[in-house]
Design a protein around this motif. Structure first.
Motif, PDB file in Angstrom:
ATOM      1  N   ARG A   1     -37.251   3.139  38.381  1.00 21.01           N
ATOM      2  CA  ARG A   1     -37.182   3.560  36.863  1.00 21.01           C
ATOM      3  C   ARG A   1     -36.898   4.568  36.893  1.00 21.01           C
ATOM      4  O   ARG A   1     -37.362   5.566  38.202  1.00 21.01           O
ATOM      5  N   THR A   2     -35.582   5.719  36.424  1.00 25.20           N
ATOM      6  CA  THR A   2     -36.064   7.056  36.716  1.00 25.20           C
ATOM      7  C   THR A   2     -35.538   7.565  35.061  1.00 25.20           C
ATOM      8  O   THR A   2     -34.890   7.640  33.780  1.00 25.20           O
TER       9      THR A   2
ATOM     10  N   THR B   1     -38.948   9.469  39.774  1.00 22.89           N
ATOM     11  CA  THR B   1     -38.401   7.570  39.903  1.00 22.89           C
ATOM     12  C   THR B   1     -39.480   7.212  39.803  1.00 22.89           C
ATOM     13  O   THR B   1     -40.574   7.624  40.579  1.00 22.89           O
ATOM     14  N   VAL B   2     -39.917   6.115  39.105  1.00 29.23           N
ATOM     15  CA  VAL B   2     -40.554   5.272  38.648  1.00 29.23           C
ATOM     16  C   VAL B   2     -40.671   3.899  38.654  1.00 29.23           C
ATOM     17  O   VAL B   2     -39.462   2.773  38.804  1.00 29.23           O
ATOM     18  N   ARG B   3     -41.423   3.219  40.005  1.00 25.97           N
ATOM     19  CA  ARG B   3     -41.345   1.600  40.216  1.00 25.97           C
ATOM     20  C   ARG B   3     -42.659   0.790  40.005  1.00 25.97           C
ATOM     21  O   ARG B   3     -43.628   0.860  39.705  1.00 25.97           O
ATOM     22  N   LEU B   4     -41.811  -0.099  38.897  1.00 22.89           N
ATOM     23  CA  LEU B   4     -43.321  -1.084  37.888  1.00 22.89           C
ATOM     24  C   LEU B   4     -42.858  -2.386  38.800  1.00 22.89           C
ATOM     25  O   LEU B   4     -42.052  -2.968  39.246  1.00 22.89           O
TER      26      LEU B   4
ATOM     27  N   GLY C   1     -47.758  -0.197  38.296  1.00 22.02           N
ATOM     28  CA  GLY C   1     -46.728   0.958  38.576  1.00 22.02           C
ATOM     29  C   GLY C   1     -47.087   2.260  39.693  1.00 22.02           C
ATOM     30  O   GLY C   1     -48.614   2.500  39.969  1.00 22.02           O
ATOM     31  N   ARG C   2     -46.283   2.781  40.926  1.00 24.08           N
ATOM     32  CA  ARG C   2     -46.166   4.163  40.670  1.00 24.08           C
ATOM     33  C   ARG C   2     -44.929   4.540  40.579  1.00 24.08           C
ATOM     34  O   ARG C   2     -43.716   4.334  40.627  1.00 24.08           O
ATOM     35  N   ILE C   3     -45.560   6.150  41.219  1.00 23.14           N
ATOM     36  CA  ILE C   3     -44.353   6.585  41.008  1.00 23.14           C
ATOM     37  C   ILE C   3     -43.945   7.407  42.534  1.00 23.14           C
ATOM     38  O   ILE C   3     -44.599   7.684  42.907  1.00 23.14           O
TER      39      ILE C   3
ATOM     40  N   ILE D   1     -41.654  11.394  33.267  1.00 25.40           N
ATOM     41  CA  ILE D   1     -42.199  10.146  33.804  1.00 25.40           C
ATOM     42  C   ILE D   1     -42.046   9.532  32.345  1.00 25.40           C
ATOM     43  O   ILE D   1     -42.089   7.695  32.566  1.00 25.40           O
ATOM     44  N   LEU D   2     -42.541  10.166  31.469  1.00 25.10           N
ATOM     45  CA  LEU D   2     -42.692   8.963  29.835  1.00 25.10           C
ATOM     46  C   LEU D   2     -41.267   8.033  29.218  1.00 25.10           C
ATOM     47  O   LEU D   2     -40.457   7.328  29.296  1.00 25.10           O
TER      48      LEU D   2
END
Length: 389
Positions: free
Chosen positions: A233-234, A384-387, A320-322, A279-280
């Motif tokens: 996700r971005t 950029t977040v990875r879920l 997830g992780r950032i 991030i939100l």
């Protein structure tokens, strides 16, 4: 249950690696190799304490590498690895001998919890146990510069660490072997007649010896970190605050001296606000105002780090992780450049990621608009977040 201490041997100078400092103090994905090794044992539920043996003259590097981990003072190593291990064992004996000890090379930072557990389990039925992997390649014995013959690899294993032992037995064995040149702690134990079990480990538990090894470890850590996090996700964020009377501004969690301050309900850290919204946004979970309404008096003058930590926690709650953040500060003044390293370090700390995953930039609007007139500061951010997929 017997107490178990991990003895981390970090007394080498790393001459083969060829760096300016010993390899155990080099960065690996943003943290010193030694710190990653120590944390692998500190976070293991069956390890009661960690003791590190270091080389004389490297105390400053050691203190920097393990800052905040609450370790006891290091033990000084000897002329050889064997001497260093014995020094460590003697220090443990003087402090109140544990029931079990796991001896591990500081340069093996990717040891996994399963291997640590398996070595401990083996000590229930054996005086010693060592992590190892079976030899898979064909072995050749050299005759000068040519092949002499092929060595039968049946039953051959490569000895790794940790190597675990019942403490009284390995202490006595090391004392008896003082002055001898033995290859590892298992060899010391074998000489004393101790039975040493083989515990299958993983190939990832390799020793960092060359720059290529360090690059390999970087790749493996990246793969571990984002394994199963296939939903990428971005999110973007943007915020603005006007200047007011004051003597500093908060940017990226750092107090920057200035002739004015930023005006806002909280501490008005425009960069942290933009990053929180980014991030939100990646989580599709509203904006900073919906989580921390400016009408709520409890947030008056609040440290904006609270808002960012909340967003980070939401990512963690979803498994997830950032992966990366990029912040751009837009203003004529103050100058951001001199403070950029401190800003990157602070954001990395708040986000729980490596500094090389944090970008902080600054630009101006060529004296156009409200920022160009020096009326305030704007910031934009991308996260950029990875879920889990």
């Amino acid at each position: 249950m017997q107490s178990c201490v991990a003895l981390i041997v970090a007394a080498g100078t790393g001459q083969r690696f060829g760096a300016e400092r010993p390899k155990q103090y080099l960065p690996l994905a943003g943290r010193p190799v030694l710190r990653r090794t120590v944390e692998a044992f500190l976070t293991h539920p069956r390890i009661d304490a960690v003791q590190v043996v270091i080389g004389p003259g490297f105390r400053d590097l050691y203190d920097e590498a393990v800052a905040g981990l609450g370790l006891p003072g290091p033990v000084m190593g000897g002329a050889t690895r064997q001497d260093s291990v014995r020094n460590g064992l003697e220090a443990l004996a003087a402090a109140g001998a544990p029931g079990l000890v796991l001896i591990h090379d500081a340069a093996r930072p990717l040891v996994d919890a399963e291997t640590i557990s398996a070595v401990i389990d083996a000590l229930a039925t054996h005086e010693g146990a060592l992590a190892a992997v079976p030899v898979a390649d064909t072995l050749k014995r050299a005759d000068g510069a040519v092949v002499g013959d092929t060595v039968d690899r049946t039953g051959l294993w490569r000895a790794l660490t940790p190597q675990g032992f019942r403490f009284p037995a390995i202490l006595a064995a090391h004392r008896a072997a003082a002055g001898l040149a033995l290859t590892d702690d298992a060899a010391v134990a074998e000489r004393a007649g101790m039975g040493v079990a083989l515990v299958r480990s993983k190939e990832e538990n390799f020793k960092v010896t060359t720059p290529d090894d360090l690059e390999r470890a970087e790749r493996l850590l990246a793969a571990r970190r984002f394994a199963g996090l296939d939903d990428v996700r971005t999110g973007t964020g943007f915020d603005v605050h006007r200047f007011a009377e004051g003597d500093h501004v908060w940017l990226c969690g750092v107090a920057v001296p200035h002739t004015q301050r930023l005006d806002g309900h909280s501490d008005a850290d425009v960069a942290l606000h933009a990053l929180t919204d980014a991030i939100l946004g990646a989580l599709a979970d509203g904006d900073i105002g919906s989580h921390f309404p400016p009408s709520d008096p409890q947030w008056k003058g609040a440290d904006s780090a609270l808002f960012l930590r909340h967003a980070v926690e939401l990512v963690g709650q979803r498994g997830g992780r950032i992966a990366h953040v990029d912040v751009t500060v837009i203003c004529e003044r103050p100058k951001v450049g001199p403070h950029r390293p401190a800003m990157v370090a602070r954001l990395a700390e708040l986000l729980g990621i490596e500094p090389d995953r944090v970008s902080v930039k600054a630009t101006t609007t060529e004296r156009l608009g409200f920022t160009g007139r020096g009326e305030g500061i704007a910031a934009q951010a991308v996260a950029t977040v990875r879920l889990p997929g």
